[in-house]
Design a protein around this motif. Structure first.
Motif, PDB file in Angstrom:
ATOM      1  N   LEU A  17       0.809  -1.218   0.000  1.00  0.00           N
ATOM      2  CA  LEU A  17       0.000   0.000   0.000  1.00  0.00           C
ATOM      3  C   LEU A  17       0.845   1.271   0.000  1.00  0.00           C
ATOM      4  O   LEU A  17       0.294   2.372  -0.020  1.00  0.00           O
ATOM      5  CB  LEU A  17      -0.926  -0.001   1.226  1.00  0.00           C
ATOM      6  N   ASP A  18       2.167   1.131   0.015  1.00  0.00           N
ATOM      7  CA  ASP A  18       3.061   2.292   0.026  1.00  0.00           C
ATOM      8  C   ASP A  18       3.425   2.637  -1.415  1.00  0.00           C
ATOM      9  O   ASP A  18       4.411   2.146  -1.965  1.00  0.00           O
ATOM     10  CB  ASP A  18       4.315   1.976   0.837  1.00  0.00           C
ATOM     11  N   LEU A  19       2.635   3.495  -2.048  1.00  0.00           N
ATOM     12  CA  LEU A  19       2.795   3.791  -3.464  1.00  0.00           C
ATOM     13  C   LEU A  19       3.961   4.747  -3.710  1.00  0.00           C
ATOM     14  O   LEU A  19       4.308   5.568  -2.870  1.00  0.00           O
ATOM     15  CB  LEU A  19       1.507   4.402  -4.024  1.00  0.00           C
ATOM     16  N   GLU A  20       4.533   4.642  -4.895  1.00  0.00           N
ATOM     17  CA  GLU A  20       5.567   5.564  -5.350  1.00  0.00           C
ATOM     18  C   GLU A  20       4.902   6.768  -6.017  1.00  0.00           C
ATOM     19  O   GLU A  20       4.092   6.602  -6.929  1.00  0.00           O
ATOM     20  CB  GLU A  20       6.491   4.861  -6.341  1.00  0.00           C
ATOM     21  N   ARG A  21       5.249   7.965  -5.551  1.00  0.00           N
ATOM     22  CA  ARG A  21       4.712   9.174  -6.182  1.00  0.00           C
ATOM     23  C   ARG A  21       5.576   9.519  -7.396  1.00  0.00           C
ATOM     24  O   ARG A  21       6.762   9.799  -7.263  1.00  0.00           O
ATOM     25  CB  ARG A  21       4.706  10.343  -5.197  1.00  0.00           C
ATOM     26  N   ILE A  22       4.965   9.521  -8.570  1.00  0.00           N
ATOM     27  CA  ILE A  22       5.687   9.824  -9.807  1.00  0.00           C
ATOM     28  C   ILE A  22       5.576  11.298 -10.149  1.00  0.00           C
ATOM     29  O   ILE A  22       6.561  11.950 -10.517  1.00  0.00           O
ATOM     30  CB  ILE A  22       5.140   8.973 -10.972  1.00  0.00           C
ATOM     31  N   GLU A  23       4.370  11.829 -10.066  1.00  0.00           N
ATOM     32  CA  GLU A  23       4.091  13.244 -10.311  1.00  0.00           C
ATOM     33  C   GLU A  23       3.146  13.706  -9.203  1.00  0.00           C
ATOM     34  O   GLU A  23       2.800  12.941  -8.305  1.00  0.00           O
ATOM     35  CB  GLU A  23       3.444  13.432 -11.693  1.00  0.00           C
ATOM     36  N   GLU A  24       2.699  14.945  -9.295  1.00  0.00           N
ATOM     37  CA  GLU A  24       1.840  15.506  -8.249  1.00  0.00           C
ATOM     38  C   GLU A  24       0.603  14.645  -8.015  1.00  0.00           C
ATOM     39  O   GLU A  24       0.211  14.403  -6.894  1.00  0.00           O
ATOM     40  CB  GLU A  24       1.412  16.926  -8.649  1.00  0.00           C
ATOM     41  N   ASN A  25      -0.024  14.161  -9.080  1.00  0.00           N
ATOM     42  CA  ASN A  25      -1.262  13.394  -8.951  1.00  0.00           C
ATOM     43  C   ASN A  25      -1.165  12.012  -9.587  1.00  0.00           C
ATOM     44  O   ASN A  25      -2.177  11.420  -9.956  1.00  0.00           O
ATOM     45  CB  ASN A  25      -2.429  14.167  -9.595  1.00  0.00           C
ATOM     46  N   GLN A  47      -4.974   0.179  -3.178  1.00  0.00           N
ATOM     47  CA  GLN A  47      -3.950   1.084  -3.696  1.00  0.00           C
ATOM     48  C   GLN A  47      -4.566   2.348  -4.277  1.00  0.00           C
ATOM     49  O   GLN A  47      -4.028   3.451  -4.101  1.00  0.00           O
ATOM     50  CB  GLN A  47      -3.114   0.367  -4.759  1.00  0.00           C
ATOM     51  N   ALA A  48      -5.691   2.217  -4.975  1.00  0.00           N
ATOM     52  CA  ALA A  48      -6.353   3.399  -5.541  1.00  0.00           C
ATOM     53  C   ALA A  48      -6.792   4.351  -4.433  1.00  0.00           C
ATOM     54  O   ALA A  48      -6.694   5.581  -4.570  1.00  0.00           O
ATOM     55  CB  ALA A  48      -7.548   2.982  -6.392  1.00  0.00           C
ATOM     56  N   LEU A  49      -7.282   3.797  -3.325  1.00  0.00           N
ATOM     57  CA  LEU A  49      -7.697   4.648  -2.216  1.00  0.00           C
ATOM     58  C   LEU A  49      -6.503   5.323  -1.558  1.00  0.00           C
ATOM     59  O   LEU A  49      -6.596   6.480  -1.120  1.00  0.00           O
ATOM     60  CB  LEU A  49      -8.496   3.827  -1.201  1.00  0.00           C
ATOM     61  N   VAL A  50      -5.364   4.636  -1.488  1.00  0.00           N
ATOM     62  CA  VAL A  50      -4.140   5.279  -0.999  1.00  0.00           C
ATOM     63  C   VAL A  50      -3.802   6.481  -1.876  1.00  0.00           C
ATOM     64  O   VAL A  50      -3.507   7.580  -1.388  1.00  0.00           O
ATOM     65  CB  VAL A  50      -2.959   4.287  -0.983  1.00  0.00           C
ATOM     66  N   ALA A  51      -3.851   6.290  -3.197  1.00  0.00           N
ATOM     67  CA  ALA A  51      -3.530   7.382  -4.113  1.00  0.00           C
ATOM     68  C   ALA A  51      -4.462   8.564  -3.889  1.00  0.00           C
ATOM     69  O   ALA A  51      -4.016   9.722  -3.836  1.00  0.00           O
ATOM     70  CB  ALA A  51      -3.617   6.894  -5.558  1.00  0.00           C
ATOM     71  N   ALA A  52      -5.754   8.298  -3.750  1.00  0.00           N
ATOM     72  CA  ALA A  52      -6.709   9.383  -3.497  1.00  0.00           C
ATOM     73  C   ALA A  52      -6.391  10.086  -2.189  1.00  0.00           C
ATOM     74  O   ALA A  52      -6.356  11.325  -2.109  1.00  0.00           O
ATOM     75  CB  ALA A  52      -8.131   8.827  -3.482  1.00  0.00           C
TER      76      ALA A  52
END
Length: 295
Positions: A17-25, A47-52
């Motif tokens: 669940l620890d996503l890599e941030r590539i760009e701002e969004n 994972q989608a909810l983590v991103a949100a």
């Protein structure tokens, strides 16, 4: 990664669940190669909810999500999550997330976050069921009925991120299902601590919510464990988060299916803590296509 190198499935779930941030969004999530036919839907939803959540200020917990599974994901291939900041209001924040794998959209989710505020409370009571300490763990129950577990099943239970304890003994034969209602209930908790980030707990429970909800649909027609007569796939998923919780503490997942028809089955679930407080409500529709059905 082997079990020896990473023996704690709860740690693996937190890492997943620890996503890599590539760009701002834009975020990228791992998709482990687990030798499955397709990526587990709960992983994509979590994972989608983590991103949100990572695009909000953190002071507004998620109160609902609505999602569609559009294509099966490929294990072992990273998934990119693109977040649209739909609205930042005084009380509510809305995010839309599109999951893309190899240039194809496989999933999309809309999540709403709500600034905590006071209000009246009421809820229906939790069903009276045995506590988790009175019930065997899944691996113990499987061994009781199957004896020595096949290697694949033993490995699955070792790598499972959640301790699962069925309130009713697992249904093993078609004959045992002759009068079975489309209902099931399990106690669950992560097999290890998940840290103190509330978003991680919310996303871990989102992951868990897709693990067996559709089992309630097929209980009247086939055993939970054993050869399946259907290809089963999640079509959509909705959740409403009512109260704060920890996914590494026991929660009861009560499930039932009001209807199955036209190769689709609907399931709904209520998730309670051990004190009987209703934490989360869940709805999901799944496809149940017989193996011999025309494609």
């Amino acid at each position: 990664m082997t079990d020896t190198a990473d023996p704690n499935p709860a740690d693996r779930l937190v890492a997943l669940l620890d996503l890599e941030r590539i760009e701002e969004n834009i975020f990228r999530g791992r998709s482990p190669d687990e030798h499955l036919q397709r990526v587990f839907g709960g992983q994509v939803a979590g994972q989608a909810l983590v991103a949100a959540g990572r695009t909000t200020d953190g002071g507004r917990p998620v109160h609902s999500l609505h999602a569609y599974f559009l294509r099966p994901g490929r294990p072992g291939v990273p998934i990119v999550y693109q977040v649209e900041r739909v609205r930042d209001g005084r009380s509510f924040t809305t995010r839309r997330v599109v999951a893309v794998q190899q240039g194809r959209t496989i999933f999309h989710l809309t999540a709403s976050f709500h600034r905590p505020e006071p209000g009246f409370e009421q809820q229906l009571p939790m069903p009276a069921v045995p506590g988790p300490e009175e019930l065997p763990g899944l691996a113990d129950e499987l061994r009781e009925h199957l004896g020595e577990l096949p290697d694949a099943l033993a490995r699955m239970t070792r790598r499972q991120a959640f301790d699962i304890r069925y309130v009713e003994r697992l249904r093993w034969t078609t004959e045992a299902l002759s009068d079975a209602e489309p209902r099931s209930a399990v106690w669950m908790r992560a097999v290890g601590p998940l840290g103190d980030d509330p978003l991680v707990h919310t996303c871990a429970l989102t992951y868990a919510s897709d693990m067996m909800l559709l089992d309630a649909v097929r209980l009247p027609v086939e055993p939970l464990w054993g050869p399946r007569g259907f290809d089963v796939a999640s079509l959509d998923h909705a959740m409403w988060f009512h109260r704060p919780f920890r996914a590494d503490e026991w929660f009861l997942y009560q499930q039932e299916s009001p209807i199955a028809t036209g190769a689709r089955g609907l399931a709904r679930g209520q998730i309670y803590d051990s004190d009987g407080a209703l934490l989360v409500s869940v709805m999901q529709e799944g496809l149940f296509r017989p193996h011999d059905a025309p494609r």
